[in-house]
Design a protein around this motif. Structure first.
Motif, PDB file in Angstrom:
ATOM      1  N   GLU A   1      14.384 -44.150 -70.660  1.00  0.00           N
ATOM      2  CA  GLU A   1      13.183 -43.235 -69.419  1.00  0.00           C
ATOM      3  C   GLU A   1      11.926 -42.963 -70.571  1.00  0.00           C
ATOM      4  OE1 GLU A   1      16.599 -41.015 -66.523  1.00  0.00           O
ATOM      5  OE2 GLU A   1      15.787 -40.183 -68.195  1.00  0.00           O
TER       6      GLU A   1
ATOM      7  N   GLN B   1      16.911 -53.346 -58.752  1.00  0.00           N
ATOM      8  CA  GLN B   1      17.728 -52.684 -59.669  1.00  0.00           C
ATOM      9  C   GLN B   1      17.513 -53.749 -60.951  1.00  0.00           C
ATOM     10  OE1 GLN B   1      21.676 -52.982 -58.903  1.00  0.00           O
ATOM     11  NE2 GLN B   1      22.313 -50.563 -59.514  1.00  0.00           N
TER      12      GLN B   1
ATOM     13  N   SER C   1      15.960 -44.684 -62.118  1.00  0.00           N
ATOM     14  CA  SER C   1      16.678 -43.734 -62.751  1.00  0.00           C
ATOM     15  C   SER C   1      18.030 -44.281 -62.895  1.00  0.00           C
ATOM     16  CB  SER C   1      17.388 -43.485 -60.978  1.00  0.00           C
ATOM     17  OG  SER C   1      17.571 -43.938 -60.460  1.00  0.00           O
TER      18      SER C   1
ATOM     19  N   PHE D   1      19.922 -49.447 -63.641  1.00  0.00           N
ATOM     20  CA  PHE D   1      18.676 -48.619 -63.628  1.00  0.00           C
ATOM     21  C   PHE D   1      18.411 -49.056 -61.974  1.00  0.00           C
ATOM     22  CE2 PHE D   1      19.352 -48.586 -68.749  1.00  0.00           C
ATOM     23  CZ  PHE D   1      18.795 -47.224 -68.847  1.00  0.00           C
ATOM     24  N   GLN D   2      17.748 -48.641 -61.491  1.00  0.00           N
ATOM     25  CA  GLN D   2      17.233 -48.764 -60.328  1.00  0.00           C
ATOM     26  C   GLN D   2      15.714 -48.156 -60.083  1.00  0.00           C
ATOM     27  OE1 GLN D   2      19.140 -49.244 -57.237  1.00  0.00           O
ATOM     28  NE2 GLN D   2      17.048 -50.115 -56.682  1.00  0.00           N
TER      29      GLN D   2
ATOM     30  N   ASP E   1       8.543 -45.224 -61.314  1.00  0.00           N
ATOM     31  CA  ASP E   1       9.816 -44.281 -61.490  1.00  0.00           C
ATOM     32  C   ASP E   1      11.667 -44.518 -61.492  1.00  0.00           C
ATOM     33  OD1 ASP E   1       8.474 -42.284 -60.600  1.00  0.00           O
ATOM     34  OD2 ASP E   1       8.363 -42.769 -58.342  1.00  0.00           O
TER      35      ASP E   1
ATOM     36  N   VAL F   1      19.738 -44.640 -71.539  1.00  0.00           N
ATOM     37  CA  VAL F   1      19.066 -43.108 -70.737  1.00  0.00           C
ATOM     38  C   VAL F   1      17.672 -43.351 -70.910  1.00  0.00           C
ATOM     39  CG1 VAL F   1      19.334 -41.654 -68.819  1.00  0.00           C
ATOM     40  CG2 VAL F   1      21.356 -43.683 -69.436  1.00  0.00           C
TER      41      VAL F   1
ATOM     42  N   SER G   1       8.335 -43.618 -68.705  1.00  0.00           N
ATOM     43  CA  SER G   1       7.403 -42.374 -68.182  1.00  0.00           C
ATOM     44  C   SER G   1       6.056 -42.633 -68.911  1.00  0.00           C
ATOM     45  CB  SER G   1       7.895 -41.159 -68.593  1.00  0.00           C
ATOM     46  OG  SER G   1       8.350 -40.920 -69.904  1.00  0.00           O
TER      47      SER G   1
END
Lengths: 152, 123
Positions: free
Chosen positions: A12, A142, A24, A136-137, A22, A8, A16
């Motif tokens: 992320e 997904q 999550s 992950f969304q 985006d 994760v 980014s």
């Protein structure tokens, strides 16, 4: 070994820094199956203190959206550039894991990433404790990052 | 005479992203050349006047470290500066790269600012 936390964190960071989408993360998959149909899967092997295969499974529309965001262009079909982009993301996720495990004195080497496509794919929850799948969304849907590992 | 950069990466899309990041970083090269592995990079360096090289490490055929070693032993091209740009930026690998003359390393994922910080002093 905290595979989920490391996956994760590094995913992320990649999204980014270089993809600007985006994202999550959900809890690691435990129960329900996910039929993702037409898909692209990028994969890369890791060897060293343990052996592992890391896979990124994307439904077609999610793979197209991620590759489009990373390259700043629109893709309508999965082509060599889309597969190459997903392979490079797998490479960066594996590199992030390598860096994080090195801090625990677990040393890894990376293989060359590759990607394949198919028409029907179902993600099933792991039946053994040496496999972790993180959903992950993103806006378009997904995707899943899976790692299967064997401790030496 | 304008400056020329050589981007070495087996990923076609990563070569495009590095080129785009150079432009976003405000680094203006007149010419951007590409190679898909270390051997291709050696060929490009012998055929062109190149000012700086950005090279991946983990590549098929000839890796970035093998490319650096071969380049360091070739008087015609050994002084061209190389920055490594890779997921492979552990201390042992970077130390080996520097022993073959690499001037620095950029970790993937990277930002245009990081490219500017690392590459700027060489130009």
């Amino acid at each position: 070994m905290e595979f989920a936390k490391k996956i994760v964190e590094t995913t992320e960071e990649i999204f980014s820094t270089m993809i600007f989408m985006d994202i999550s993360a959900a809890k690691p998959l435990e129960q329900s199956k996910h039929n993702i149909g037409g898909h692209i899967t990028a994969m890369i092997g890791l060897t060293g203190s343990f052996a592992a295969m890391l896979n990124i499974h994307c439904p077609e529309e999610v793979g197209l959206a991620i590759a489009g965001a990373m390259l700043g262009m629109e893709f309508e079909t999965i082509d060599a550039d889309v597969k190459d982009t997903l392979g490079e993301i797998a490479n960066m996720v594996a590199g992030g894991l390598k860096e994080r495990f090195a801090k625990e004195d677990l040393m890894l080497q990376l293989a060359i990433p590759t990607a394949v496509t198919g028409k029907s794919y179902t993600i099933a929850p792991p039946k053994t404790n040496n496999r972790v799948i993180i959903p992950f969304q993103v806006e378009s849907g997904q995707f899943f990052i899976e790692i299967k590992y064997n401790l030496n | 005479m304008g400056k020329t950069v050589l981007i070495v990466d087996d990923s076609n899309t990563m070569r495009k992203i590095v080129a785009r990041s150079l432009r976003q970083a405000g680094i203006d090269f007149d010419s951007i050349l590409e190679a898909a592995d270390g051997q291709e990079a050696l060929d490009v360096l012998h055929a062109n006047q190149v000012d700086v090289v950005l090279s991946d490490i983990n590549m098929p055929n000839m890796t970035g470290l093998e490319f650096l070693k071969a380049k360091s032993e070739d008087d015609a091209i050994k002084d061209i500066p190389v920055i490594m740009i890779s997921t492979e930026t552990g201390a042992d690998i970077i130390d080996e790269a520097k022993s073959y003359g690499a001037k620095g390393a950029i970790k993937k994922p990277f930002t245009p600012d990081l490219i500017n910080e690392t590459l700027g002093p060489l130009l």
